[in-house]
Design an enzyme around this catalytic site. Sequence first.
Site, PDB file in Angstrom:
ATOM      1  N   ASP A 118      13.322  -2.399   0.175  1.00 57.71           N
ATOM      2  CA  ASP A 118      13.516  -3.716   0.791  1.00 57.71           C
ATOM      3  C   ASP A 118      12.725  -4.803   0.073  1.00 57.71           C
ATOM      4  OD1 ASP A 118      11.175  -2.427   1.825  1.00 57.71           O
ATOM      5  OD2 ASP A 118      11.099  -3.898   3.460  1.00 57.71           O
ATOM      6  N   GLU A 157       9.375  -1.868   4.274  1.00 55.93           N
ATOM      7  CA  GLU A 157       7.965  -1.926   3.876  1.00 55.93           C
ATOM      8  C   GLU A 157       7.403  -3.313   4.093  1.00 55.93           C
ATOM      9  OE1 GLU A 157       4.384  -2.407   1.293  1.00 55.93           O
ATOM     10  OE2 GLU A 157       6.234  -3.574   1.228  1.00 55.93           O
TER      11      GLU A 157
END
Lengths: 362, 362
Positions: free
Chosen positions: A73, A131
């Site tokens: 991400d 994350e």
Amino acid sequence: MGVRLELSDDLVTLTRAVCDVPSVSGDEGALADAVAAALGGVGHLEVLRDGDAVVARTQLGRATRVVVAGHLDTVPITGNLPTRLLDQDGEAVLWGRGTVDMKAGVAVLLSLAARLDAPSSDVTWVFYDHEEVAADLSGLQRLVEHHPDWLAGDFAVLGEPTAGGLEGGCNGTLRALVRLHGVAAHSARPWTGLNAVHLAGEVLRRLEAYEPATVSVDGLDFRESLHAVLISGGTATNVIPDECVVTVNYRFAPSRSVADASQHVREVFAGHDVEVVDAAGGARPGLDHPAARRFADAVLAVTGGAPSAKLGWTDVARFAELGIPAVNFGPGDPLLAHTADERCPVRQIEQVHAALRAWLTA
Amino acid sequence: MGVRLELSDDLVTLTRAVCDVPSVSGDEGALADAVAAALGGVGHLEVLRDGDAVVARTQLGRATRVVVAGHLDTVPITGNLPTRLLDQDGEAVLWGRGTVDMKAGVAVLLSLAARLDAPSSDVTWVFYDHEEVAADLSGLQRLVEHHPDWLAGDFAVLGEPTAGGLEGGCNGTLRALVRLHGVAAHSARPWTGLNAVHLAGEVLRRLEAYEPATVSVDGLDFRESLHAVLISGGTATNVIPDECVVTVNYRFAPSRSVADASQHVREVFAGHDVEVVDAAGGARPGLDHPAARRFADAVLAVTGGAPSAKLGWTDVARFAELGIPAVNFGPGDPLLAHTADERCPVRQIEQVHAALRAWLTA
């Protein structure tokens, strides 16, 4: 019809392909599908999946197993996609969201995962979601809880941006609220109240006077810091504020526990109302561990330089909690992470690739 | 079918009737209608209207004309209506929204307007809307602009709460933003930025060290003050703030102009980015004016005590701008204005009524 990643492409093409599939936290599905599909076509890998996390591992019966991990991400896109390949003072630079944090790293991992069919250690490649957002959403933490065996290993490398340097461990981070309590009054007669914003002056004074430590842990220098990150007080322009809240962020060396760090912040603001609202311990660099030592020797032979301390909190701390020594090693300047002008020299991507390859084939 | 006010009722009944018609700023219509209707039935008054402001005046050809004014609106109701008549340590007290600010004063004015058919000066009774909100909505300012002749007079009395004392003039008020400019950075590496919230420590220090003046103007002591009323800084808990804004409120003696007051605030925060966003000059007490002197002599003969300075900004400043000396004189403790526990001793309402009557019939 999903996006297709060609893992045999050159690193520039592969990095751009990974970056050009948007995967802002919560929206990693398309990229995770592409990663799983591409790795599923690699004969020497077993591919596992949990949500938008993809794990691929060799099962060669080696004496040691290493984990090499990166998150899929990114923070939100701010007009910085699709990627562009720029010439910057004669140097090829990839520009765009994710080129630093951390899709160039992901591309390096994908390329190596496809190519290295006989690494010297068994390798578990981990690509995970969420994350960049609140810790309770973390895809890596979800794997820890659902499938701890998928993360088993003797040593871990996290491909977070380190500008191609080796960064050991990470600082811990703690957030606390310092609340000042006053008494409201009409601002035409402030002496009938007690101004909570004025009381915050004393808190800011302590922050200004604070001398942060630099703590040597396992031979690396961890620079600490204590800063206000938010302040708010007051309700109306004709009322003396009865409350002011200063939010402070303490970054502390991995030699301190969360309890020690909390106690330290309480001592700095002694006499005030302090509430610790969030904390995550750091990770010792662990470079005295034989597996870490071998890693450092192999990659520094390629990159040159010396190990340094990781100052931002990273998921190496989760590996530390699992008892697995872990380091950060990836392309991209961490100071450019999350900026609109995120960009990464192609040379760094290639060098990290070469260094990891040297380590895994030594 | 509107509410009906009986101006011949006793003061307690009339005050309760006025309070029990809700008239939060912007919603004064029902009360303005009732006031206009009641005054319209009084033979010796000419009644004029502009929006929700009602003006009633005698036309007796007296040598002098005085203006006696009060606002019809209140701050929002917080469960404190309908009014209650309480016994507080043997004293009758009217409790509820508006009993202090300033419907007891409005009731006193209405009662006198109906009864005094031969005052010693011609009298203009002014009841207006939108006092408790932004200055650009002010009903009194609207009258100044639409019908300046309706406000003509030699002297003005504003029935704002003064706990039955005579308060001359008013302090001015100024609002300024002090903006601190820093450089954003990731909070793991704060030394690469500049923390704007820490810079605000210096601003709060100056506020703490500030010694407000008490300025004697026309014999009354105006106590000044300079306080932070709002502070905000920071955007996220992992970012070093690049801006912090402190909103300060300066209450200044009427001997200072707005320009002087602005200059003073700039000097206090010299070296910082200061923007004056709002300012209204004060009003000198004008108690040396013969009409004011006569007023003071008449009412103090009834109430006792001595004149003091009004510290909050009031509409006397608008009369001062028109060149009309003006004072504040009304029932209710100003420290209770706007509170949920707003309440006014009945004795104060009666005493203000008696004092104004003595003045207007002397």
